[in-house]
Design a protein around this motif. Structure first.
Motif, PDB file in Angstrom:
ATOM      1  N   SER A   1       2.267  10.995  -4.570  1.00  0.00           N
ATOM      2  CA  SER A   1       0.772  11.037  -3.972  1.00  0.00           C
ATOM      3  C   SER A   1       0.639  10.198  -2.512  1.00  0.00           C
ATOM      4  O   SER A   1      -0.360  10.264  -1.762  1.00  0.00           O
ATOM      5  CB  SER A   1      -0.067  10.386  -4.887  1.00  0.00           C
ATOM      6  OG  SER A   1       0.261   8.969  -5.249  1.00  0.00           O
ATOM      7  N   GLN A   2       1.508   9.395  -2.161  1.00  0.00           N
ATOM      8  CA  GLN A   2       1.638   8.492  -0.994  1.00  0.00           C
ATOM      9  C   GLN A   2       1.619   9.573  -0.079  1.00  0.00           C
ATOM     10  O   GLN A   2       1.392   9.236   1.431  1.00  0.00           O
ATOM     11  CB  GLN A   2       2.602   7.533  -0.999  1.00  0.00           C
ATOM     12  CG  GLN A   2       4.120   8.303  -1.173  1.00  0.00           C
ATOM     13  CD  GLN A   2       5.242   7.069  -0.857  1.00  0.00           C
ATOM     14  OE1 GLN A   2       5.216   5.976  -0.728  1.00  0.00           O
ATOM     15  NE2 GLN A   2       6.337   7.589  -1.383  1.00  0.00           N
ATOM     16  N   TYR A   3       2.232  10.562  -0.047  1.00  0.00           N
ATOM     17  CA  TYR A   3       2.340  11.690   0.965  1.00  0.00           C
ATOM     18  C   TYR A   3       1.075  12.441   0.966  1.00  0.00           C
ATOM     19  O   TYR A   3       0.798  13.328   2.242  1.00  0.00           O
ATOM     20  CB  TYR A   3       3.457  12.447   0.924  1.00  0.00           C
ATOM     21  CG  TYR A   3       4.674  11.714   0.849  1.00  0.00           C
ATOM     22  CD1 TYR A   3       5.356  11.273   2.062  1.00  0.00           C
ATOM     23  CD2 TYR A   3       5.452  11.657  -0.469  1.00  0.00           C
ATOM     24  CE1 TYR A   3       6.460  10.386   1.790  1.00  0.00           C
ATOM     25  CE2 TYR A   3       6.521  11.114  -0.401  1.00  0.00           C
ATOM     26  CZ  TYR A   3       7.224  10.148   0.854  1.00  0.00           C
ATOM     27  OH  TYR A   3       8.477   9.618   0.579  1.00  0.00           O
TER      28      TYR A   3
ATOM     29  N   ASN B   1       0.804  20.102   6.284  1.00  0.00           N
ATOM     30  CA  ASN B   1       1.984  19.217   6.197  1.00  0.00           C
ATOM     31  C   ASN B   1       2.050  18.523   5.075  1.00  0.00           C
ATOM     32  O   ASN B   1       3.273  18.303   4.482  1.00  0.00           O
ATOM     33  CB  ASN B   1       2.217  18.540   7.714  1.00  0.00           C
ATOM     34  CG  ASN B   1       2.320  19.388   8.939  1.00  0.00           C
ATOM     35  OD1 ASN B   1       2.892  20.693   8.646  1.00  0.00           O
ATOM     36  ND2 ASN B   1       2.146  19.023   9.978  1.00  0.00           N
ATOM     37  N   SER B   2       1.028  17.593   4.713  1.00  0.00           N
ATOM     38  CA  SER B   2       0.875  16.712   3.531  1.00  0.00           C
ATOM     39  C   SER B   2       1.229  17.340   2.399  1.00  0.00           C
ATOM     40  O   SER B   2       2.079  16.861   1.365  1.00  0.00           O
ATOM     41  CB  SER B   2      -0.318  16.068   3.785  1.00  0.00           C
ATOM     42  OG  SER B   2      -0.322  15.191   2.468  1.00  0.00           O
ATOM     43  N   ALA B   3       0.498  18.465   2.129  1.00  0.00           N
ATOM     44  CA  ALA B   3       0.576  19.501   0.907  1.00  0.00           C
ATOM     45  C   ALA B   3       2.117  19.971   0.641  1.00  0.00           C
ATOM     46  O   ALA B   3       2.551  19.668  -0.297  1.00  0.00           O
ATOM     47  CB  ALA B   3      -0.280  20.562   0.779  1.00  0.00           C
TER      48      ALA B   3
ATOM     49  N   THR C   1       4.507  18.409   1.934  1.00  0.00           N
ATOM     50  CA  THR C   1       5.561  17.266   1.621  1.00  0.00           C
ATOM     51  C   THR C   1       5.320  16.755   0.270  1.00  0.00           C
ATOM     52  O   THR C   1       6.295  16.447  -0.666  1.00  0.00           O
ATOM     53  CB  THR C   1       5.127  16.002   2.714  1.00  0.00           C
ATOM     54  OG1 THR C   1       5.281  16.456   3.840  1.00  0.00           O
ATOM     55  CG2 THR C   1       6.008  14.793   2.446  1.00  0.00           C
ATOM     56  N   VAL C   2       4.161  16.697  -0.397  1.00  0.00           N
ATOM     57  CA  VAL C   2       4.010  16.504  -1.549  1.00  0.00           C
ATOM     58  C   VAL C   2       4.572  17.447  -2.577  1.00  0.00           C
ATOM     59  O   VAL C   2       5.162  17.253  -3.618  1.00  0.00           O
ATOM     60  CB  VAL C   2       2.255  16.422  -1.857  1.00  0.00           C
ATOM     61  CG1 VAL C   2       2.277  16.344  -3.512  1.00  0.00           C
ATOM     62  CG2 VAL C   2       1.747  15.356  -1.184  1.00  0.00           C
ATOM     63  N   GLY C   3       4.580  18.734  -2.394  1.00  0.00           N
ATOM     64  CA  GLY C   3       5.223  19.831  -3.136  1.00  0.00           C
ATOM     65  C   GLY C   3       6.608  19.477  -3.149  1.00  0.00           C
ATOM     66  O   GLY C   3       7.528  19.696  -4.252  1.00  0.00           O
ATOM     67  N   LEU C   4       7.160  19.360  -1.845  1.00  0.00           N
ATOM     68  CA  LEU C   4       8.787  18.997  -1.997  1.00  0.00           C
ATOM     69  C   LEU C   4       9.069  17.735  -2.632  1.00  0.00           C
ATOM     70  O   LEU C   4      10.069  17.627  -3.423  1.00  0.00           O
ATOM     71  CB  LEU C   4       9.032  18.737  -0.489  1.00  0.00           C
ATOM     72  CG  LEU C   4      10.769  18.750  -0.096  1.00  0.00           C
ATOM     73  CD1 LEU C   4      11.440  20.050  -0.726  1.00  0.00           C
ATOM     74  CD2 LEU C   4      10.820  18.478   1.166  1.00  0.00           C
ATOM     75  N   CYS C   5       8.209  16.837  -2.652  1.00  0.00           N
ATOM     76  CA  CYS C   5       8.381  15.436  -3.434  1.00  0.00           C
ATOM     77  C   CYS C   5       8.419  16.024  -4.816  1.00  0.00           C
ATOM     78  O   CYS C   5       9.541  15.199  -5.707  1.00  0.00           O
ATOM     79  CB  CYS C   5       7.557  14.364  -3.005  1.00  0.00           C
ATOM     80  SG  CYS C   5       7.678  12.823  -4.082  1.00  0.00           S
ATOM     81  N   ASP C   6       7.492  16.608  -5.571  1.00  0.00           N
ATOM     82  CA  ASP C   6       7.371  16.997  -6.868  1.00  0.00           C
ATOM     83  C   ASP C   6       8.821  17.741  -7.125  1.00  0.00           C
ATOM     84  O   ASP C   6       9.284  17.673  -8.215  1.00  0.00           O
ATOM     85  CB  ASP C   6       6.248  17.891  -7.039  1.00  0.00           C
ATOM     86  CG  ASP C   6       4.964  16.968  -7.070  1.00  0.00           C
ATOM     87  OD1 ASP C   6       5.170  15.670  -7.012  1.00  0.00           O
ATOM     88  OD2 ASP C   6       3.751  17.534  -6.819  1.00  0.00           O
ATOM     89  N   THR C   7       9.040  18.569  -6.261  1.00  0.00           N
ATOM     90  CA  THR C   7      10.242  19.396  -6.607  1.00  0.00           C
ATOM     91  C   THR C   7      11.657  18.740  -6.696  1.00  0.00           C
ATOM     92  O   THR C   7      12.320  18.727  -7.746  1.00  0.00           O
ATOM     93  CB  THR C   7      10.559  20.455  -5.536  1.00  0.00           C
ATOM     94  OG1 THR C   7       9.444  21.442  -5.476  1.00  0.00           O
ATOM     95  CG2 THR C   7      11.826  21.436  -6.008  1.00  0.00           C
ATOM     96  N   PHE C   8      11.925  17.578  -5.835  1.00  0.00           N
ATOM     97  CA  PHE C   8      12.724  16.887  -6.027  1.00  0.00           C
ATOM     98  C   PHE C   8      12.871  15.976  -7.323  1.00  0.00           C
ATOM     99  O   PHE C   8      13.745  15.470  -7.842  1.00  0.00           O
ATOM    100  CB  PHE C   8      12.943  15.671  -4.767  1.00  0.00           C
ATOM    101  CG  PHE C   8      13.655  16.337  -3.701  1.00  0.00           C
ATOM    102  CD1 PHE C   8      15.124  16.637  -3.709  1.00  0.00           C
ATOM    103  CD2 PHE C   8      13.011  16.665  -2.633  1.00  0.00           C
ATOM    104  CE1 PHE C   8      15.614  17.280  -2.531  1.00  0.00           C
ATOM    105  CE2 PHE C   8      13.492  17.360  -1.393  1.00  0.00           C
ATOM    106  CZ  PHE C   8      14.957  17.658  -1.561  1.00  0.00           C
TER     107      PHE C   8
END
Length: 241
Positions: A89-91, A59-61, A63-70
């Motif tokens: 990176s906080q996720y 789930n963390s990976a 979330t980080v991927g989605l954050c990078d996409t945004f």
């Protein structure tokens, strides 16, 4: 007497049975309270911890991927990303997070035997009024009374038997005592009679015994038997001549 004690205990039990049978005529009121709890503890939590950490890392990976996409989308559009997407990176699920999750899971799993999930307390009351049950209560009372009376008869018979045995034993003891007393008296009387006989025989015993033999027919008139003298010898209890 063991048998008598046992019968008296049976009579007490029969009296209690009678009271219980008679109590069935009265209404009954019963109260019930219930308080319960639930808990669950895994004896080997390692598998659950590993599965939970793997799921958290996935789930963390994501979330980080989605954050990078945004962030990329905001950069391409020429706008500034929101603060929650400023540092993806906080996720990330780090090693410290794994250790903290492991310790927390084990602490929450240690619930036996005092950490329960309590359920609400329940109270209940029941009231019953017996009206008619086909004379079953009367039958139970009569049966209990019959058992008690039978035990009473057994107790009375055993008491009479014990009293008769004790009376017979006392009479036998008295008879034996009288028999022994009479034997002692007869022995003493026989000893006294023997002593008196010995005294009489020793006081009246002669030293010489004279015997005169009458003449025998057919012998000469001038022939006479001489006087026969014999000295007695002491022998108990008679005199030997």
């Amino acid at each position: 007497h063991p048998s008598l004690v046992a019968l008296r205990a049976d009579r007490n039990a029969a009296n209690s049975t009678i009271k219980t049978a008679k109590a069935s005529y009265f209404p009954t009121l019963s109260l019930q309270a219930r308080w319960s709890g639930f808990t669950r503890e895994e004896t080997n939590p390692d598998l659950s911890i590993q599965q939970s950490i793997a799921s958290a890392q996935g789930n963390s990976a994501a979330t980080v991927g989605l954050c990078d996409t945004f962030n990329e989308l905001y950069t391409l559009s020429g706008t500034t990303p929101p603060p929650q997407f400023g540092n993806c990176s906080q996720y990330a699920f780090t090693a410290d997070d794994s250790v903290a999750f492991d310790q927390g899971f084990r602490a929450r799993n240690d619930v036996w035997p005092f950490s329960f999930s309590n359920e609400p307390v329940t109270l209940s009351a029941y009231f019953s009024l017996p009206l008619f049950n086909g004379f079953d209560r009367q039958l139970q009372v009569e049966r209990a009374i019959a058992i008690r009376n039978d035990v009473d008869y057994q107790i009375h018979g055993l008491e009479l038997q014990i009293r008769a045995d004790v009376t017979e034993a006392v009479h036998n003891l008295q008879t034996a005592h009288q028999t022994v007393r009479l034997q002692v008296e007869n022995t003493a009387r026989a000893g006294e009679e023997m002593r008196l006989a010995q005294e009489r025989s020793s006081g009246s015993r002669p030293d010489r015994i004279g015997v005169r033999i009458p003449p025998v027919s057919g012998l000469s008139r001038g022939c006479r038997w001489p006087l026969v003298e014999s000295r007695s010898k002491s022998r108990e209890p008679g005199v030997e001549s």
